[in-house]
Design a protein around this motif. Sequence first.
Motif, short mmCIF file in Angstrom:
data_model
loop_
_atom_site.label_atom_id
_atom_site.label_comp_id
_atom_site.label_asym_id
_atom_site.label_seq_id
_atom_site.Cartn_x
_atom_site.Cartn_y
_atom_site.Cartn_z
N ARG A 2 8.68 -1.36 31.26
CA ARG A 2 9.25 -0.30 30.69
C ARG A 2 9.22 0.03 29.28
O ARG A 2 9.49 -1.00 28.66
N ARG A 3 9.15 1.00 28.74
CA ARG A 3 9.14 1.69 27.35
C ARG A 3 10.47 1.66 26.91
O ARG A 3 11.47 2.26 27.50
N LEU A 4 10.75 0.74 26.04
CA LEU A 4 12.13 0.92 25.49
C LEU A 4 12.44 2.00 24.74
O LEU A 4 11.82 2.62 24.07
N ALA A 5 13.90 2.45 25.00
CA ALA A 5 14.36 3.74 24.49
C ALA A 5 14.45 3.53 22.82
O ALA A 5 14.64 2.48 22.50
N PRO A 6 14.35 4.94 22.18
CA PRO A 6 14.54 4.80 20.53
C PRO A 6 15.75 4.03 20.22
O PRO A 6 15.73 3.37 19.12
N GLY A 7 17.02 4.27 20.85
CA GLY A 7 18.31 3.65 20.40
C GLY A 7 18.27 2.19 20.59
O GLY A 7 18.62 1.41 19.87
N VAL A 8 17.36 1.77 21.56
CA VAL A 8 17.19 0.26 21.56
C VAL A 8 16.57 -0.52 20.65
O VAL A 8 16.67 -1.37 20.17
N ARG A 9 15.37 0.26 20.36
CA ARG A 9 14.57 0.02 19.14
C ARG A 9 15.48 0.24 17.74
O ARG A 9 15.24 -0.95 17.11
N ALA A 10 16.20 0.87 17.78
CA ALA A 10 17.21 1.06 16.54
C ALA A 10 17.73 -0.20 16.33
O ALA A 10 18.15 -0.61 15.29
N LEU A 11 18.63 -0.49 17.54
CA LEU A 11 19.55 -1.52 17.69
C LEU A 11 18.89 -2.74 17.28
O LEU A 11 19.35 -3.49 16.47
N GLY A 12 17.50 -2.93 17.76
CA GLY A 12 16.62 -4.02 17.31
C GLY A 12 16.60 -4.16 15.90
O GLY A 12 16.59 -5.15 15.15
N LEU A 13 15.95 -3.00 15.26
CA LEU A 13 15.85 -3.22 14.11
C LEU A 13 17.08 -3.55 13.06
O LEU A 13 17.05 -4.33 12.13
N LEU A 14 18.33 -2.95 13.53
CA LEU A 14 19.40 -3.30 12.94
C LEU A 14 19.73 -4.77 12.94
O LEU A 14 19.98 -5.42 11.96
N ALA A 15 19.41 -5.39 14.09
CA ALA A 15 19.69 -6.76 14.21
C ALA A 15 18.74 -7.70 13.28
O ALA A 15 18.95 -8.69 13.07
N LEU A 16 17.56 -7.15 13.21
CA LEU A 16 16.61 -7.73 12.47
C LEU A 16 17.21 -8.07 11.00
O LEU A 16 16.80 -9.30 10.52
N LEU A 17 17.90 -7.21 10.61
CA LEU A 17 18.54 -7.63 9.06
C LEU A 17 19.80 -7.95 9.12
O LEU A 17 20.39 -8.44 8.21
N LEU A 18 20.23 -8.34 10.36
CA LEU A 18 21.67 -8.73 10.62
C LEU A 18 22.14 -9.87 9.79
O LEU A 18 23.20 -10.04 9.20
N ALA A 19 20.99 -10.73 9.74
CA ALA A 19 21.64 -12.16 9.10
C ALA A 19 21.78 -11.91 7.81
O ALA A 19 21.90 -13.04 7.02
N SER A 20 21.55 -10.84 7.12
CA SER A 20 22.06 -10.67 5.84
C SER A 20 23.56 -10.04 5.67
O SER A 20 23.70 -9.32 4.77
N GLY A 21 24.55 -10.43 6.03
CA GLY A 21 26.02 -9.43 5.87
C GLY A 21 27.27 -10.28 6.25
O GLY A 21 27.41 -10.74 7.27
N ALA A 81 8.20 4.02 14.05
CA ALA A 81 8.05 4.86 14.97
C ALA A 81 8.65 6.15 14.61
O ALA A 81 9.17 6.86 15.32
N GLY A 82 8.79 6.57 13.34
CA GLY A 82 9.24 7.63 12.87
C GLY A 82 10.77 7.60 12.53
O GLY A 82 11.39 8.55 12.26
N THR A 83 11.41 6.43 13.08
CA THR A 83 12.79 6.54 12.84
C THR A 83 13.30 5.63 11.50
O THR A 83 12.78 4.59 11.28
N GLN A 84 14.21 6.06 10.86
CA GLN A 84 14.75 5.33 9.52
C GLN A 84 15.81 4.73 9.94
O GLN A 84 16.85 5.67 10.31
#
Length: 175
Positions: A2-21, A81-84
Motif C-alpha cells: 500500500r502507498r502510505l498516506a502523506p500524513g504517515v510520511r509526514a509523521l515519519g519525517l518528523l520522527a527522523l529528526l526526533l532524536a534531537s530534542g 514529495a512537495g511536503t515541508q
Amino acid sequence: MRRLAPGVRALGLLALLLASGAGSAPVLAAPDDVALLKSYIGTWRGRGTLTGANVETVVCRLTLAEGNRDMVNYNGRCTLAGTQLSIAGTVAYVEANKRYEAAMSSNAKFGGRAIGQKRGGNVIFTMHERDKDEAGKDLDISAQMKFSQDAIHVVFDVVYVDNGDSLRAEVPFSR
C-alpha cells in the motif's frame, strides 16, 4: 504494498529528526556530557531516501544552537514529495536520570521523546511508539538517531500492524 498516506510520511519525517530534542531541564548536568552535546552546535544538512511502495528523496536541514541551562535547542526542516515539515525541540543530559533526553514538537501536531545513551564517543537516541494513521490503522513506529564525531545519522521505520506494510527512511547528515 500500500502507498502510505502523506500524513504517515509526514509523521515519519518528523520522527527522523526526533532524536534531537528534551523536555526536562537538567540539574547540574555532567560537564563532559554537556560539552559532547554542544559539540554538535551548528548547521547540518541531510539527504537520504524514504522507501515504501516507492523510493523518494528526503532533503533536510537541522540547526542546533545553545539553549538555556546546558540544553541544546534545535530547529529542523525536511522536504519530501512537495511536503515541508518543521520541528523544534531541545536535547539535554539530565543528571537526575543519568541519561540524555530529547523532546520535540512539529507543525504536523506530532511530538515525542527519545532517550539517548552514550556508546563510546557517540550518543544514540531511540524511540519506539504505537500510533494510528489518518484512517485509524495501527502503526508501529521506531526511530534511531546517532550522533557521531562528524555526522548525525537517522533511521526511521513505520510498520502497519495489520498487514506488515512498511516505510523506512534513512538520512545521513553532515556539516
